[in-house]
Design an enzyme around this catalytic site. Sequence first.
Site, short mmCIF file in Angstrom:
data_model
loop_
_atom_site.label_atom_id
_atom_site.label_comp_id
_atom_site.label_asym_id
_atom_site.label_seq_id
_atom_site.Cartn_x
_atom_site.Cartn_y
_atom_site.Cartn_z
CG ASP A 157 -33.61 7.86 3.83
OD1 ASP A 157 -32.47 7.72 4.31
OD2 ASP A 157 -33.87 8.67 2.93
CG HIS A 312 -36.58 3.96 2.09
ND1 HIS A 312 -36.06 3.96 0.81
CD2 HIS A 312 -36.98 5.23 2.34
CE1 HIS A 312 -36.15 5.17 0.29
NE2 HIS A 312 -36.71 5.96 1.20
#
Length: 444
Positions: A157, A312
């Site tokens: 992400d 992430h």
Amino acid sequence: MLLSSLLPAAFFLSASAASLTHRSATHHEHRILQRLPSNEWFHPRDHPVHQLFRRDADTDGIVYPDVGSSTWAAAYPSSTPDTSQLPAAWTAALNAAVGAGNIPNVPVSSQPVPDTNPVYPDGYDPTGPDVCSGTYKCRIPGNVWDAPDGYIGTGFDDGPTSASPALLDFLEANNETVTHFMIGINIISEPDSFTRSVELGHDIAVHTWTHPYMTTLSNEDVLAQLGWTMQLIHNSTGGRLPKYWRPPYGDTDLRVSAIAKEVFGMETILWNQDTEDWSLTETGGTTAAAINASMTTWLTGSKTPGLIILEHELSDESVQAFEAAYPVMKSNGWNLQSVAQLAVAGQSPYQNALGINDGSVTPADIIIGEISATLSATLSSTTTSSSTSSSAPTKTSSQSATPSQSVASSADNSSNSAFSAWSRLSVGKSVVYGAIISACVIFL
């Protein structure tokens, strides 16, 4: 017989365009390949977003700027999108979906305390069937939470960021393909890493424009967050339309997921394990040791269901946490695959191709990706504009197969400025036949 196309105009007039003109001096400019990875690129005629995003590279009247150029950046919002600037076609599609009863009337949530879980008005249970909030781990039928047994659905992400090059280096060195859930304004800020992600064959998915809690937004704001990100990806990747999105913080509900699906044709991917690696650089956040301990537990445990781990590309530390866990994933016999590809059972993670490497094409479906200058000039000189038109999107169905039968995917799968309008291009019979023949020769 007429050759016609419906298309959005290209540019949003950003108030901050002048502030972005310095970008060309600090970023390379890129030409993404016009075609998808397949040799055959087409939009099915009943595609749910066919009327909202269509690119006929040399015949749609739009010049797509090089990725990373100041002109490219200036075409999009510089921060939270202004809903008064939404393309009319998007709002028409939203209104049609609402009018058809396809968008549940779930109230907008609120955050009395910033950076905490949103809350709903009294009488609305976030885990109940009338709301079903992802923040509260309620699973909407069709949303993807689990990977197939024995698989890890890989994805990251919040990219692209300054940490992305190191992640891309590692993935390339280990021959891994992942899904990048990208933020619109981050693409604008980091065009080189965005372009490299595409060129390396990674799957690009939507992670909104500015990373808000989506259930706290109005329908129109949800539309803007998804639409601008999708438009940017479409115009910057040779026309690819993402099939998947991930809500920031996992914050979606029946209303928000329905807008993504009914208007833009996107399904929702969440996760079943969370590293909290976003907080590695935050005071009081998690630690590398804590992530290592969690990873060891997950990776040495049951392989049923498979794992979708929230990770992430937000910082060097979060990338390093993945790199440290990677050998443990491999040594414990997990199969790693891009989560978007797991969800579609080996088909394309983009909406405008039936398969990653193949797909039947009929003349009515051809979108010319590379065309001779002679044909372009012929089309340009004989094209006339007609009345504008738009229509509400329709649903398509998705297919699933092993190993994705255990993925919770939906049975129903289900431009650019306030000044933009639809236009219809018409060409005489002789030009139509010439275009089709020339296109076939080019693609062969």
